[in-house]
Design an enzyme around this catalytic site. Structure first.
Site, short mmCIF file in Angstrom:
data_model
loop_
_atom_site.label_atom_id
_atom_site.label_comp_id
_atom_site.label_asym_id
_atom_site.label_seq_id
_atom_site.Cartn_x
_atom_site.Cartn_y
_atom_site.Cartn_z
N TYR A 196 -11.45 57.04 11.81
CA TYR A 196 -11.55 58.50 11.70
C TYR A 196 -10.24 59.17 12.13
O TYR A 196 -9.28 58.49 12.51
CB TYR A 196 -12.76 59.00 12.49
CG TYR A 196 -14.07 58.44 11.97
CD1 TYR A 196 -14.37 58.50 10.61
CD2 TYR A 196 -14.99 57.85 12.81
CE1 TYR A 196 -15.57 57.99 10.11
CE2 TYR A 196 -16.20 57.34 12.33
CZ TYR A 196 -16.48 57.41 10.98
OH TYR A 196 -17.65 56.90 10.49
N ARG A 244 -13.53 58.29 22.87
CA ARG A 244 -14.05 57.08 22.24
C ARG A 244 -12.94 56.51 21.37
O ARG A 244 -12.43 57.19 20.47
CB ARG A 244 -15.27 57.43 21.40
CG ARG A 244 -15.99 56.21 20.88
CD ARG A 244 -17.37 56.52 20.39
NE ARG A 244 -18.27 55.48 20.85
CZ ARG A 244 -19.31 55.03 20.16
NH1 ARG A 244 -19.61 55.55 18.99
NH2 ARG A 244 -20.07 54.08 20.64
N ARG A 318 -24.02 44.43 22.59
CA ARG A 318 -25.41 44.02 22.36
C ARG A 318 -25.98 43.39 23.62
O ARG A 318 -26.61 42.34 23.59
CB ARG A 318 -25.51 43.09 21.14
CG ARG A 318 -26.90 42.99 20.55
CD ARG A 318 -26.91 42.31 19.18
NE ARG A 318 -26.09 41.13 19.08
CZ ARG A 318 -26.38 39.94 19.61
NH1 ARG A 318 -27.52 39.77 20.25
NH2 ARG A 318 -25.55 38.92 19.50
N CYS A 367 -30.16 41.89 14.14
CA CYS A 367 -30.31 41.77 12.67
C CYS A 367 -29.61 42.90 11.93
O CYS A 367 -29.33 42.80 10.74
CB CYS A 367 -31.79 41.76 12.31
SG CYS A 367 -32.65 43.28 12.77
FE1 SF4 Z 1 -31.57 45.19 17.19
FE2 SF4 Z 1 -32.35 44.64 14.70
FE3 SF4 Z 1 -33.56 46.56 16.14
FE4 SF4 Z 1 -31.11 46.97 15.26
S1 SF4 Z 1 -32.93 46.68 14.00
S2 SF4 Z 1 -31.86 47.40 17.30
S3 SF4 Z 1 -30.22 44.94 15.43
S4 SF4 Z 1 -33.56 44.37 16.55
#
Ligand code: SF4
Ligand code: ADP
Length: 709
Positions: A196, A244, A318, A367
């Site tokens: 950006y 950020r 994550r 995912c």
């Molecule tokens: Fe995690 Fe999948 Fe839920 Fe996104 S959709 S928060 S990657 S479990």
């Protein structure tokens, strides 16, 4: 209630007596400029697909995270001006006074739980196409992001910003800051990441200027510095100012004066923001799928920042394990634990850690279906958390369940994602639940697929639910129990949920892009044969028109067994839909590592057991490949014979109480199965067929989009 009262209210409620001693550091308050985050759990800005069109959906989604203990809850991208228009992709805006009220719904909801509200003020520069506003995109030097994916392509190239243009953007940031303060935000962002506008000034690839904003690093940081200064000037002590920034590319650039250009930028701006929010440069690396990126994958890029600045640092990775979070803090990598996906999958993650209940964390599986929701332009969906995005419109809360009024028994047939979610939710609502699974273990397709390369984290869908069911006193679980209609009816349950999944077929694919007749040969296999280890032959063709992850994963898996693999798909890319989940570039890397030959826009026409006849989808150019076997990953059909039998055998009462769920109802991704199971169970108490429709908050008189200056 004032801000400080809110914080003290939360602190007063923060009882750490049940928290594991080693995790208590996560609940220390952190000073961020003039405001105090009540703990170290920081929901960083993330795309949620929630725009000004659904302000109540958005407020409830964020409120749930604040209620669950996230000390800071942020918006996604909030455009400061119509020259930053990402449509048709979802984004929020603060273009004029008319936009304030819808954001105030969110800040009030977040403040109700003593958390801070952060706003990611955003100008997309050359990365947006201004399809609705039709203004020329802005850029330092007229260099555009020339994306390869159709959804991101546009034909309008950006203009080169003049000095007057730069002054205007600074002024828009000031006006947006004023509105953000009026909306009640406590932390205000300047965004210099992910391609950006601020990032474009930092990167020499975009910035070719020869004035005071280009050339030496000191000049390239000037625009970002001025954006921070104007935000600070307008906010005074009413709110903190956060930067950020993406550091991946900059860290790879040598510098005469610093260890890298990333070190240079952080040094030059060290104490200008109150908070550093540090990340990677592109969605696939920043929000990496678990198939290709482990927890904490950002650390090698961002691990230097705290050594260069005294200001607090937040970053993501994550993170779902409190031990990993504590390690990040103790090792001086981060001060605040950023969570986007972790907070979607379990909005109550912080409170579960606080209560010493970490086993109950519904861990994100990586995912990236949530990201796909943004690409699809719809409010967020989550594989692990069926209630995400449904808090307001369906009244679903991730941790609270309305109980059935009278004793209700439920038999769930099938222990895959749909069946397990249905059983768990029904049990939490007070039903007496029995689950029967024909195989010797729980998880259905998740159990099988999670054994393939890179897929282990997906097992959490099964593991969380099996663990949670084991904690309930009102659940009976039976494996090795294939039920037919008679045995299912013999339970005498009030409700029977049929979650028996779907089976893959050997159907080919027509030029009309429709699954056609099956290719019935012994050397033709389905994914179930792959799971069972039945695929014979050294040379295998994987023919994939499912187009999500499974065809690519199976190609990778068979290649690891020493087979020579070819992969063909009628789509334009291998595993084409994985673009939506940020996996596509890494799918290609994985297939290249395994020497898998890829044939795109290619249809499978015939196979005689030795030679696969292929054809270009568009021009019908023929091609032949010598193979011993073919795996077709294409069309699925519901496994619904038990349901059909119950329709014939059941009495009137049973006929109305028998329901299909998940893949047995409509084959889909795991996210669909989980949602289906959850919806069934909620339907035992509420009418889930109906949901509320959100509306924009509109002023009495429409206001001009462009503010008068
Ligand atoms: Fe995690 Fe999948 Fe839920 Fe996104 S959709 S928060 S990657 S479990
Ligand atoms: P979904 O994604 O909809 O949950 P899955 O295919 O993952 O579907 O899971 C379906 C589960 O149902 C599988 O574990 C399968 O073994 C089980 N199953 C199928 N038919 C029966 C049956 N008649 N009795 C018990 N379990 C069954």
């Amino acid at each position: 209630m004032g801000k400080s009262e809110n914080i003290s209210a939360l602190n007063a409620n923060t009882d750490l007596s049940d928290c594991h001693p080693s995790h208590q550091i996560l609940f220390e308050p952190v000073q961020i400029g003039p405001v105090v985050a009540p703990n170290r759990f920081y929901q960083v800005p993330h795309a949620s697909g929630m725009t000004e069109a659904n302000p109540r959906v958005r407020a409830a989604f964020r409120e749930t995270k604040a209620e669950g203990g996230w000390g800071v809850v942020s918006t996604g991208a909030v455009s400061i001006h119509p020259s930053s228009d990402d449509s048709p992709l979802p984004f929020a805006r603060l273009w004029n006074e008319a936009d304030i009220a819808s954001h105030a719904l969110s800040t009030e909801a977040i403040h109700r739980h003593g958390s801070l509200a952060a706003v990611e003020l955003w100008h997309g520069g050359a990365a947006v196409m201004n399809r609705t506003s039709r203004l020329p995109p802005l850029s330092p030097s007229g260099i555009s992001w020339a994306a390869t994916h159709v959804g991101f392509m546009g034909q309008l190239r950006p203009k080169k910003m003049t000095g007057a243009d730069i002054d205007e953007v600074l002024h828009w940031q000031r006006l947006a800051t004023r509105r953000a303060l009026d909306a009640g935000f406590d932390i205000l962002y300047v965004y210099a990441g992910m391609g950006y506008l601020g990032y474009e000034f930092l990167l020499p690839e975009y910035n070719h200027r020869d004035d005071g904003y280009g050339g030496a690093l000191e000049n390239r940081v000037r625009f970002v510095r001025e954006m921070l200064e104007v935000t600070r000037d307008e906010a005074g002590n009413r709110a903190a100012v956060a930067l950020r920034i993406s550091l991946e590319e900059l860290r790879g650039k040598a510098s005469d004066h610093y260890e890298s250009e990333a070190h240079g930028v952080v040094s030059l701006l060290s104490d200008v923001p109150d908070l550093w929010d540090v990340k990677m440069d592109s969605s696939p690396t920043d929000c990496g799928a678990s198939r290709f990126r482990p927890e904490g994958a950002h650390e090698p890029i961002i691990n230097f920042v705290k050594r260069v600045t005294d200001r607090p640092v937040v970053g993501v990775g994550r993170f779902t394990s409190p031990d990993t979070m504590v390690s990040q803090i103790r090792r001086g990598v981060l001060d605040l634990i950023g969570g986007a996906r972790a907070s979607i999958a379990d909005p109550f993650l912080p409170s579960k850690v606080r209560c010493g209940n970490s086993d109950d964390i519904r861990e994100c599986i990586g995912c990236n279906i949530c990201i796909a929701s943004w690409h699809d332009g719809v409010p967020v969906r989550c594989t692990q958390n069926a209630t995400a995005g449904e808090e307001w419109r369906r009244g679903w809360h991730p941790e609270r369940f309305r109980r059935v009024k009278t004793s209700t028994s439920v038999l769930v047939v099938g222990g895959g994602p749909a069946g397990l979610e249905a059983a768990l939710t029904a049990a939490r609502q007070g039903c007496d639940v029995t689950v029967a699974e024909q195989t010797d273990d729980w998880g259905g397709r998740v159990l099988q697929e999670s054994q393939l390369p890179g897929m282990a984290t997906w097992r959490r869908v099964r593991d969380y639910r099996v663990w949670a069911l084991s904690q309930m006193g009102n659940v009976s679980m039976y494996t090795n129990s294939e039920l037919d209609a008679e045995s299912a009816l013999s339970f005498g349950a009030d409700h029977i949920a049929i979650a028996t999944g779907a089976r893959w077929t050997k159907r080919l694919y027509s030029a009309l892009e429709i699954p056609s007749e099956p290719l019935e040969r012994a050397e033709v296999y389905t994914p179930e044969d792959v799971f069972a280890g039945h695929v014979a032959g050294d040379r295998v063709l994987v023919f994939d028109y499912d187009n999500y992850y499974l065809g690519g994963v199976i190609a990778e898996h068979l290649a690891t067994k020493g087979k020579h693999i070819s992969y063909a798909t009628p789509a334009g890319h291998a595993s084409a839909w994985t673009f939506m989940t940020n996996e596509l570039p890494f799918v290609y890397q994985a297939l290249a590592r395994r020497n898998v030959a890829i044939h795109t826009t290619t249809n499978l026409i015939a196979f005689d057991g030795q030679c696969a006849a292929l054809q270009n989808l568009f021009n019908a150019t023929p091609m032949e490949i010598a193979v011993d076997a073919i795996v077709i990953v294409g069309h699925r059909e519901p496994r619904d014979t038990l349901f059909q039998a119950l329709q014939h055998e059941g009495d009137e009462t049973h006929r109305t109480a028998v329901q299909l769920l998940g893949d047995a109802l409509a084959p889909g991704a795991i996210v669909h199965a989980v949602h289906s199971g959850h919806s069934f169970a909620r339907g035992l108490v509420d009418d889930t067929a109906i949901y509320l429709r959100d509306e924009p908050v509109v002023p009495a008189e429409p206001l001009a989009a462009f503010p008068k200056q």
